[in-house]
Write a protein that holds these residues in place. Structure first.
Motif, PDB file in Angstrom:
ATOM      1  N   GLY A   1       0.843  -1.192   0.000  1.00 29.23           N
ATOM      2  CA  GLY A   1       0.000   0.000   0.000  1.00 29.23           C
ATOM      3  C   GLY A   1       0.874   1.236   0.000  1.00 29.23           C
ATOM      4  O   GLY A   1       1.962   1.240  -0.587  1.00 29.23           O
ATOM      5  N   ALA A   2       0.425   2.277   0.652  1.00 32.30           N
ATOM      6  CA  ALA A   2       1.202   3.518   0.737  1.00 32.30           C
ATOM      7  C   ALA A   2       1.066   4.091   2.140  1.00 32.30           C
ATOM      8  O   ALA A   2       0.049   3.890   2.810  1.00 32.30           O
ATOM      9  CB  ALA A   2       0.709   4.527  -0.299  1.00 32.30           C
ATOM     10  N   ASN A   3       2.093   4.778   2.576  1.00 32.09           N
ATOM     11  CA  ASN A   3       2.067   5.349   3.926  1.00 32.09           C
ATOM     12  C   ASN A   3       0.870   6.270   4.143  1.00 32.09           C
ATOM     13  O   ASN A   3       0.276   6.298   5.220  1.00 32.09           O
ATOM     14  CB  ASN A   3       3.376   6.098   4.215  1.00 32.09           C
ATOM     15  N   LYS A   4       0.471   7.005   3.098  1.00 36.12           N
ATOM     16  CA  LYS A   4      -0.626   7.969   3.238  1.00 36.12           C
ATOM     17  C   LYS A   4      -1.950   7.281   3.523  1.00 36.12           C
ATOM     18  O   LYS A   4      -2.734   7.747   4.355  1.00 36.12           O
ATOM     19  CB  LYS A   4      -0.744   8.813   1.963  1.00 36.12           C
ATOM     20  N   THR A   5      -2.223   6.176   2.817  1.00 37.61           N
ATOM     21  CA  THR A   5      -3.498   5.486   3.046  1.00 37.61           C
ATOM     22  C   THR A   5      -3.460   4.663   4.324  1.00 37.61           C
ATOM     23  O   THR A   5      -4.468   4.543   5.020  1.00 37.61           O
ATOM     24  CB  THR A   5      -3.841   4.580   1.849  1.00 37.61           C
ATOM     25  N   PHE A   6      -2.301   4.107   4.647  1.00 42.59           N
ATOM     26  CA  PHE A   6      -2.179   3.303   5.861  1.00 42.59           C
ATOM     27  C   PHE A   6      -2.413   4.165   7.107  1.00 42.59           C
ATOM     28  O   PHE A   6      -3.113   3.775   8.040  1.00 42.59           O
ATOM     29  CB  PHE A   6      -0.805   2.646   5.911  1.00 42.59           C
ATOM     30  N   GLU A   7      -1.832   5.356   7.090  1.00 42.31           N
ATOM     31  CA  GLU A   7      -1.969   6.265   8.235  1.00 42.31           C
ATOM     32  C   GLU A   7      -3.410   6.700   8.455  1.00 42.31           C
ATOM     33  O   GLU A   7      -3.804   7.025   9.579  1.00 42.31           O
ATOM     34  CB  GLU A   7      -1.091   7.507   8.019  1.00 42.31           C
ATOM     35  N   ARG A   8      -4.217   6.677   7.370  1.00 47.19           N
ATOM     36  CA  ARG A   8      -5.599   7.133   7.461  1.00 47.19           C
ATOM     37  C   ARG A   8      -6.590   5.996   7.658  1.00 47.19           C
ATOM     38  O   ARG A   8      -7.791   6.229   7.747  1.00 47.19           O
ATOM     39  CB  ARG A   8      -5.964   7.933   6.204  1.00 47.19           C
TER      40      ARG A   8
END
Length: 277
Positions: free
Chosen positions: A185-192
């Motif tokens: 995935g990506a850090n941006k979506t994981f964090e959200r």
């Protein structure tokens, strides 16, 4: 003149005065959003942003949410949306043939592709995933798929079977449910994502930093409107409601974007050979 004729004349006069005003409508512009999230979640995040932008620019910004990345890319590479929030490498691919111009991007934390496994997974390094199936959101997702697949294959020499599950959200849940040993995935979506999801996963591997997603304009959009869009997005940082909206759409610290400075360097990554057309 009879009362009937007088009324008819008055109605005609009023109609001539009212109709031109009633015919005035705001120009409508389409705004496409790359599908990182399921449609309902994407609409919930982006609808307030589109509404605020419409009010600030005095135009109608019509949000368009997509089920899949191929559907989004099909419209973008035909030049259908007036505005689009797209992946960094989609910006590279759409720059010359269509002419999309990046206007704004997030200037905070850079974008990274992340490879996650279950918290209790025995895997300690990517080498422990050799020969395994790995979940990806879509073949052409920039950091989560294109860049990650390139690194795993070329740098890490990993043999793996990709399985595409449409969205980042689906990737994380596939891993939690044991439907894939790992997922990208990506850090941006994981964090959200939800605290419950993040608590079940750990990051095993990361790509190098990348520039963040741009909000871009088709060249047919006037320079005046492009400038107004940029100004209104930057202005959202000035109030609590605006900051909340920006955070939901992954632009908590918006800055002006520039193709040559921000996105042209991605051309050197050679990710085109991993693009699925």
């Amino acid at each position: 003149m009879s009362a009937l004729h007088i009324c008819a004349a008055l109605f005609a006069a009023v109609s001539l005065w009212v109709l031109p005003v009633a015919a005035e409508t705001k120009p409508a512009y389409t705004f496409a959003v790359v599908p990182q999230l399921p449609p309902l979640a994407a609409h919930r995040a982006w609808a307030p942003f589109a509404r605020r932008l419409s009010e600030g620019t005095g135009t109608e910004i019509r949000l368009k949410i997509y089920q899949t990345l191929p559907e989004f890319e099909n419209d973008v590479f035909k030049g259908i949306p007036d505005f689009a929030f797209m992946g960094p490498y989609e910006q590279v691919r759409a720059f010359d043939p269509v002419g999309y111009v990046p206007l704004v991007r997030d200037g905070g934390d850079p974008l990274k592709g992340i490879l996650v496994v279950r918290k209790d997974s025995p895997a300690k390094t990517v080498r422990d995933l050799d020969g395994m199936e790995i979940a990806f959101p879509a073949p052409n997702s920039c950091a989560a798929s294109l860049y990650m697949r390139a690194l795993l294959g070329e740098k890490e020499k990993l043999r793996f079977t990709p399985r595409y599950v449409v969205s980042h959200t689906n990737v994380y849940r596939n891993v939690i449910l044991g439907m894939a040993r790992a997922g990208s995935g990506a850090n941006k979506t994981f964090e959200r994502d939800t605290p419950e999801v993040r608590a079940e996963l750990r990051v095993l591997y990361e790509t190098p930093d990348m520039v963040t997603h741009p909000l871009s304009a088709h060249p047919r959009v006037s320079l005046e409107l492009r400038k107004s869009v940029v100004e209104n997005i930057l202005r959202m940082t000035g109030d609590e409601a605006g900051r909340r909206i920006l955070n939901e759409v992954q632009m908590p610290k918006p800055v002006k974007a520039d193709y040559t400075r921000d996105y042209k360097p991605l051309e050197r990554l050679g990710l085109d050979r991993y693009v699925v057309r």
